[in-house]
Design a protein around this motif. Structure first.
Motif, short mmCIF file in Angstrom:
data_model
loop_
_atom_site.label_atom_id
_atom_site.label_comp_id
_atom_site.label_asym_id
_atom_site.label_seq_id
_atom_site.Cartn_x
_atom_site.Cartn_y
_atom_site.Cartn_z
N SER A 1 -10.58 -4.78 -20.87
CA SER A 1 -11.24 -6.03 -21.04
C SER A 1 -11.75 -6.28 -19.42
O SER A 1 -11.31 -5.86 -18.44
CB SER A 1 -9.97 -7.26 -21.10
OG SER A 1 -10.54 -8.31 -20.72
N ASP A 2 -13.10 -6.84 -19.39
CA ASP A 2 -13.87 -7.33 -18.18
C ASP A 2 -14.25 -8.56 -18.10
O ASP A 2 -15.53 -8.70 -18.35
CB ASP A 2 -14.71 -6.32 -18.09
CG ASP A 2 -15.39 -6.22 -16.57
OD1 ASP A 2 -14.96 -6.65 -15.80
OD2 ASP A 2 -16.69 -5.73 -16.47
N VAL A 3 -13.40 -9.58 -18.00
CA VAL A 3 -13.76 -10.97 -18.06
C VAL A 3 -13.36 -11.68 -16.77
O VAL A 3 -12.51 -10.75 -16.21
CB VAL A 3 -13.30 -11.93 -19.33
CG1 VAL A 3 -13.74 -11.15 -20.52
CG2 VAL A 3 -11.86 -11.73 -19.43
N THR A 4 -13.96 -12.76 -16.47
CA THR A 4 -13.39 -13.84 -15.42
C THR A 4 -12.01 -14.16 -15.52
O THR A 4 -11.12 -14.22 -15.02
CB THR A 4 -14.44 -14.58 -14.90
OG1 THR A 4 -15.67 -13.98 -14.52
CG2 THR A 4 -13.94 -15.38 -13.70
N TYR A 5 -11.60 -15.00 -16.79
CA TYR A 5 -10.62 -15.72 -17.18
C TYR A 5 -9.78 -15.12 -17.98
O TYR A 5 -9.92 -14.90 -19.02
CB TYR A 5 -11.24 -17.10 -17.41
CG TYR A 5 -12.00 -17.82 -16.51
CD1 TYR A 5 -11.72 -18.38 -15.26
CD2 TYR A 5 -13.57 -17.98 -16.82
CE1 TYR A 5 -12.70 -19.01 -14.53
CE2 TYR A 5 -14.41 -18.41 -16.00
CZ TYR A 5 -13.98 -19.04 -14.91
OH TYR A 5 -14.80 -19.60 -13.97
N GLU A 6 -8.49 -15.28 -17.63
CA GLU A 6 -7.32 -14.54 -18.34
C GLU A 6 -7.20 -15.07 -19.89
O GLU A 6 -6.93 -14.31 -20.74
CB GLU A 6 -6.11 -14.46 -17.64
CG GLU A 6 -4.90 -13.93 -18.13
CD GLU A 6 -3.60 -13.77 -17.57
OE1 GLU A 6 -2.62 -13.03 -18.13
OE2 GLU A 6 -3.57 -14.17 -16.39
N SER A 7 -7.68 -16.56 -19.74
CA SER A 7 -7.31 -17.02 -21.02
C SER A 7 -8.24 -16.56 -22.17
O SER A 7 -8.06 -16.63 -23.51
CB SER A 7 -7.78 -18.67 -21.05
OG SER A 7 -9.03 -18.79 -20.74
N VAL A 8 -9.42 -15.56 -21.82
CA VAL A 8 -10.09 -15.09 -22.82
C VAL A 8 -10.17 -13.69 -22.57
O VAL A 8 -11.15 -13.11 -23.16
CB VAL A 8 -11.75 -15.71 -22.78
CG1 VAL A 8 -11.73 -17.06 -23.22
CG2 VAL A 8 -12.46 -15.40 -21.38
N SER A 9 -9.35 -13.15 -22.17
CA SER A 9 -9.37 -11.71 -22.02
C SER A 9 -8.61 -10.91 -23.03
O SER A 9 -7.75 -11.44 -23.69
CB SER A 9 -8.56 -11.18 -20.53
OG SER A 9 -7.23 -11.35 -20.50
N GLY A 10 -8.85 -9.45 -23.07
CA GLY A 10 -8.26 -8.70 -23.95
C GLY A 10 -8.28 -9.02 -25.48
O GLY A 10 -9.28 -9.36 -25.98
N THR A 11 -6.91 -9.31 -25.91
CA THR A 11 -6.87 -9.52 -27.46
C THR A 11 -6.98 -11.10 -27.77
O THR A 11 -6.54 -11.89 -28.54
CB THR A 11 -5.66 -8.99 -27.93
OG1 THR A 11 -4.59 -9.63 -27.18
CG2 THR A 11 -5.68 -7.51 -28.01
N SER A 12 -7.29 -11.99 -26.80
CA SER A 12 -7.38 -13.53 -27.00
C SER A 12 -8.73 -13.88 -27.71
O SER A 12 -9.58 -14.28 -27.19
CB SER A 12 -7.39 -14.25 -25.60
OG SER A 12 -6.26 -13.70 -24.80
N VAL A 13 -8.61 -13.42 -28.99
CA VAL A 13 -9.84 -13.48 -29.83
C VAL A 13 -9.25 -14.15 -31.15
O VAL A 13 -8.10 -14.35 -31.47
CB VAL A 13 -10.45 -12.49 -30.01
CG1 VAL A 13 -11.00 -11.46 -28.74
CG2 VAL A 13 -9.68 -11.50 -30.79
#
Length: 670
Positions: A472-484
């Motif tokens: 994961s390479d995003v800014t906000y943890e709420s949309v990182s990784g498996t947050s899909v």
């Protein structure tokens, strides 16, 4: 602070100091964390400054970190290493956390700030990820009842609190039934069982303090017992215990919990303005509607049932040839399917299993990640919650990427199944943090530990989830990784399973536990040729479960879920010798929480994409094509939930797939 959950974690990689945490620390830590989280939320809601993205949305992203840390530790040990004290804490925490969630979403001043930003979103000059986070935050508040008031708001809070209690009770009842049953075997009862099953049974007996080998309800032990034991009477006893979990009467019976859960979910959906809970739940998924889910499942059901019916005729004939009259029963299917596999493919799992050592399969998963994404894995010593756990630092080009923890062995304190979770998600805001990711499995112990092919596939599956977190390479943890979206989350995991079937991977890492010799080419070919063997059975048991789940949540909730289950199975013509993969009283995906409710179909929705995605590698330079690997990381694995799932897949592949690749991969096209 003296409470290790609340102080600074001066450990390698800031891992939780499991060696200093005691069960008595959890309750006071939760109390402090909840107080702090409420104060942080109120500070945002009562900010006298006009709402901006930084002082509202980013402030929310930065809030609750202490609570997140406490809960990540607690739910890790509660799921993987439970005990009576932790179970009592779970029962206590569930309504308190539900109450906090209800309180948060009931903050009218906070929701007004979010609404203002949403209404002005075109003026805010947000990045694409920021716009996505704003949309998801606004949608989440609305779906949690932020726009409700009065009696409706109070009722929704009560529903959520009760659902949390019910989900906890369902899980603990299931764990109790699984831990409370075993089948002791005399030496004569071991006849016909391969060595790896006997070793697993002896190890399970030792864990229970018994001198005799035992069969437990761990999937890695009971399934091979059902495959190999020639004792039909013992298979029937074991199978009866397996399918009756959660339905044995008494305090651990889950049937009334399921009925109340479904009624409360339906009421929740009505309060929020939806026709059914399925309509509510699927609104945010790729499928969007119950009709789209049913269409997919029925496209697969028909060919799967045809294949299963043909297979049942063959297995029944084999059983009759053995002198067993009557109809093929569910406790017969795996036994005769295994004999058929040995006959038709000359493939004996007892011959195969010594080549599937746990440690070598872990190496294989790591090696594929290295070739595809340049990741390297180095064992590290960090505090862990159980002696079975081990940890690795994940790096790329010498730079830290993540910490990966593996907890692979079955034990009575661990809930069944396999899962991946992040104790800490990747983020760059409010400060950069690398993820700490855990894979939890339930493999039978041994020296060495040997896996079935299905176990090995599970290992690769969960590691695919881990890669989604680690890359994961995003800014906000709420949309990182498996947050899909739920029906997108299984794409990376199911896609990664395909690399286990790559011949060069098996040739290198499938080495014999005693001789070290690589798997013979002839055996390797048998494994690959039998990849779709018995897929009628596997597909029928899965799709039946998904259709029952969907039916539970469409329209009015059933007063008697078991009667609804029976009606659905009768309507679709469920073969007599196959049961649902997860019958209602043990359907933890659906009743342990909201995660897969109305969403068990998502494995198959994702499989449509994973079959198509792996085909793109085969159409290019092969399974390790560097361009396809870069595209997979760039458009899917690194992006988390920072963009719409369909947009991410289209960026990777260029078009959405149909079910053809799935049916072909499962051998259901004839």
């Amino acid at each position: 602070m003296t409470n290790p959950l609340l102080g600074e974690w001066n450990t390698p990689f800031a891992i939780a100091p499991f060696d200093r945490i005691e069960d008595a620390d959890f309750a006071p830590a939760l109390e402090t964390a909840l107080t702090l989280a409420r104060a942080e939320v109120l500070a945002i809601a009562e900010d006298p400054e006009a709402p901006t993205f930084p002082n509202t949305i980013e402030a929310l992203e930065a809030s609750g970190k202490t609570l997140d840390r406490v809960l990540s530790v607690f739910f890790t040990v509660a799921g993987a290493d439970s005990n009576p004290e932790r179970q009592a804490l779970q029962r206590d925490f569930a309504p308190r956390l539900a109450a906090y969630s209800s309180w948060l979403f009931a903050q009218k001043a906070l929701f007004a700030r979010i609404e203002t930003l949403w209404d002005r979103r075109e003026e805010l000059e947000l990045t694409a990820e920021q716009a996505r986070v704003l949309m998801l935050t606004h949608r989440s508040f609305k779906r949690h009842g932020a726009a409700l008031g009065g009696e409706a708001e109070a009722r929704l809070g009560a529903i959520m609190a009760r659902l949390a209690e019910l989900g906890t009770a369902f899980t603990q009842n299931l764990l109790a039934d699984e831990a409370g049953w075993h089948l002791e075997l005399a030496e004569a009862d071991l006849e016909g069982l391969p060595d790896f099953v006997i070793r697993g049974a002896r190890e399970a007996g030792r864990e229970k303090g018994l001198e005799r080998p035992v069969i437990t309800l761990s999937r890695s032990l009971i399934v091979p017992f059902l495959q190999f034991s020639p004792r039909r009477d013992l298979r029937e006893r074991a199978f009866a215990a397996w399918v009756s979990r959660g339905a044995n009467g008494g305090e651990t019976d889950n049937r009334e919990i399921a009925a109340e859960t479904l009624a409360l979910r339906a009421e929740r959906a009505k309060l929020l303005g939806y026709d059914s809970f399925a309509d509510f739940k699927l609104e945010t998924e790729m499928a969007k509607t119950p009709g789209a889910v049913r269409d997919l499942l029925m496209q697969v059901w028909a060919p799967a049932k045809r294949q299963a019916d043909r297979d049942a005729e063959v297995l029944t004939a084999m059983m009759h040839k053995d002198g067993v009259n009557g109809d093929l029963a569910p406790w017969d299917w795996r036994y005769y399917a295994e004999k058929r596999r040995q006959a038709e493919h000359d493939l004996d799992e007892a011959e195969l299993k010594p080549y599937l050592q746990l440690d070598r399969m872990i190496e294989a998963a790591f090696a594929c990640a290295n070739r595809l994404f340049g990741l390297e894995f180095k064992p590290v010593q960090v505090p862990l919650y159980h002696p079975d756990c081990r940890a690795w630092e994940v790096t790329r080009d010498g730079a830290h990427v993540a910490v990966f923890i593996g907890d692979y062995f079955a034990r009575g304190s661990k809930r069944s199944g396999a899962w991946c979770s992040a104790m800490r998600g990747q983020a760059k805001f409010p400060e950069k943090q690398g993820p700490v990711v855990i894979n939890v499995c339930n493999f039978a112990k041994g020296d060495p530990a040997l896996l079935s092919y299905d176990d090995a596939r599970t290992l690769f599956h969960e590691f695919g989830h881990a890669l989604h977190q680690m890359l994961s390479d995003v800014t906000y943890e709420s949309v990182s990784g498996t947050s899909v979206a739920r029906d997108f989350v299984e794409l990376p995991s199911q896609l990664y399973e395909h690399w286990l079937e790559v011949p060069e991977v098996l040739a290198e890492f499938a080495t014999h536990s005693e001789t070290g010799a690589p798997m013979p080419q002839a055996l390797l070919q048998k494994v690959l040729d039998a990849a779709s063997f018995d897929m009628g059975f596997q597909t029928v048991e899965y799709v039946a479960s998904a259709l029952v789940d969907l039916s539970f949540h469409e329209g009015a909730p059933p007063a008697d879920p078991m009667a609804r289950q029976a009606a659905v199975l009768d309507e679709i013509g469920m073969p007599e010798a196959i049961t649902m993969r997860h019958a209602t009283p043990q359907f933890a995906h659906v009743f342990a929480g909201d995660g897969y409710s109305s969403g068990y179909y998502s494995y198959m929705w994702s499989e449509v994409m994973d079959a198509d995605a792996f085909a793109s590698f085969e159409e290019a330079g092969g399974p390790f094509d560097p361009e396809r690997a870069r595209a997979l990381e760039q458009h899917i694995l690194s992006r988390g939930g920072s963009a719409d799932a369909e947009a991410l897949y289209l960026a990777f592949r260029g078009q959405m797939p149909g079910v053809e690749a799935l049916l072909k991969g499962r051998g259901l096209t004839a």
